[in-house]
Design an enzyme around this catalytic site. Structure first.
Site, PDB file in Angstrom:
ATOM      1  CB  CYS A 170      -0.423   0.577   5.014  1.00 41.63           C
ATOM      2  SG  CYS A 170       1.126  -0.115   4.410  1.00 41.63           S
ATOM      3  CB  CYS A 188       0.330  -2.828   8.547  1.00 39.35           C
ATOM      4  SG  CYS A 188       1.356  -1.535   7.822  1.00 39.35           S
ATOM      5  CD  GLU A 246      -1.220  -2.298   2.204  1.00 43.15           C
ATOM      6  OE1 GLU A 246      -0.026  -2.617   2.000  1.00 43.15           O
ATOM      7  OE2 GLU A 246      -1.929  -2.859   3.036  1.00 43.15           O
TER       8      GLU A 246
HETATM    9  N1  THU Z   1       2.712  -6.243   4.179  1.00 44.35           N
HETATM   10  C1  THU Z   1       2.135  -5.428   3.228  1.00 44.35           C
HETATM   11  O1  THU Z   1       2.676  -5.264   2.124  1.00 44.35           O
HETATM   12  N2  THU Z   1       0.976  -4.800   3.542  1.00 44.35           N
HETATM   13  C2  THU Z   1       0.320  -4.932   4.725  1.00 44.35           C
HETATM   14  O2  THU Z   1      -0.662  -4.242   4.950  1.00 44.35           O
HETATM   15  C3  THU Z   1       0.770  -5.916   5.707  1.00 44.35           C
HETATM   16  C4  THU Z   1       2.135  -6.470   5.484  1.00 44.35           C
HETATM   17  C5  THU Z   1       3.976  -6.909   3.852  1.00 44.35           C
HETATM   18  C6  THU Z   1       5.155  -6.419   4.649  1.00 44.35           C
HETATM   19  C7  THU Z   1       6.082  -7.621   4.572  1.00 44.35           C
HETATM   20  O3  THU Z   1       6.838  -7.544   3.373  1.00 44.35           O
HETATM   21  C8  THU Z   1       5.159  -8.810   4.482  1.00 44.35           C
HETATM   22  O4  THU Z   1       3.881  -8.289   4.119  1.00 44.35           O
HETATM   23  C9  THU Z   1       5.015  -9.600   5.778  1.00 44.35           C
HETATM   24  O5  THU Z   1       4.676  -8.761   6.826  1.00 44.35           O
END
Ligand code: THU
Length: 149
Positions: free
Chosen positions: A105, A102, A66
């Protein structure tokens, strides 16, 4: 704050946005977590901007999908018009329930949303269901650019 919270995308637009997020997940650089995420942003002019997570051998430097998508959009000069965000994770991980952005984000997406005065719908995609949540529900009482004005 207008627009997005009540807005639902039509079925075709939603399917296209989710497909774009799936495609972006295919470009993820996630060799350390093996957790590939894709995000797709929909703008009011119909444009779609995607991002995927980008990890680093210094693990803590990972960028979420994101955040990459929002950085691309801001980097292209967009300052508003954000209508919807689709987020997809790997289908073979977790319990099939939808991924949700998360906390960091949520704040990063909020920046572009607040700049344009929209409350985008976030499509959290799981293997069993799509959860549609307004950004303001995911991040209530958000701090944003207006606070600094
Ligand atoms: N991750 C995302 O790209 N977006 C999220 O909202 C949650 C987590 C990624 C970060 C990391 O590269 C992997 O997922 C595991 O946490």
């Amino acid at each position: 704050m207008g627009g997005g919270a009540e807005m639902t995308l039509d079925e075709k637009t939603e399917a296209k946005l989710i497909a774009a997020a799936h495609e972006a997940a295919g470009h993820a650089y996630a060799p350390y977590s093996d957790y590939q995420v894709g995000a797709a942003l929909l703008f009011d002019d119909g444009a779609v901007i995607t991002g995927s997570n980008v990890e680093n051998s210094s693990y803590g430097l990972a960028l979420c999908a994101e955040t990459v998508a929002i950085a691309r959009a801001l980097g292209e000069g967009r300052r508003g018009g954000l209508q919807a965000v689709a987020v997809v994770g790997p289908e073979d991980k977790g319990d099939g329930s939808p991924i949700t952005p998360c906390g960091r984000c949520r704040q990063v997406v909020n920046e572009l949303a607040q700049l344009g005065g929209t409350d985008p719908v976030v499509l959290c995609v799981g293997s069993d269901e799509v959860r549609r949540v307004a950004l303001s529900t995911l991040l209530p009482h958000a701090f944003g650019p207006a606070h600094l004005a």
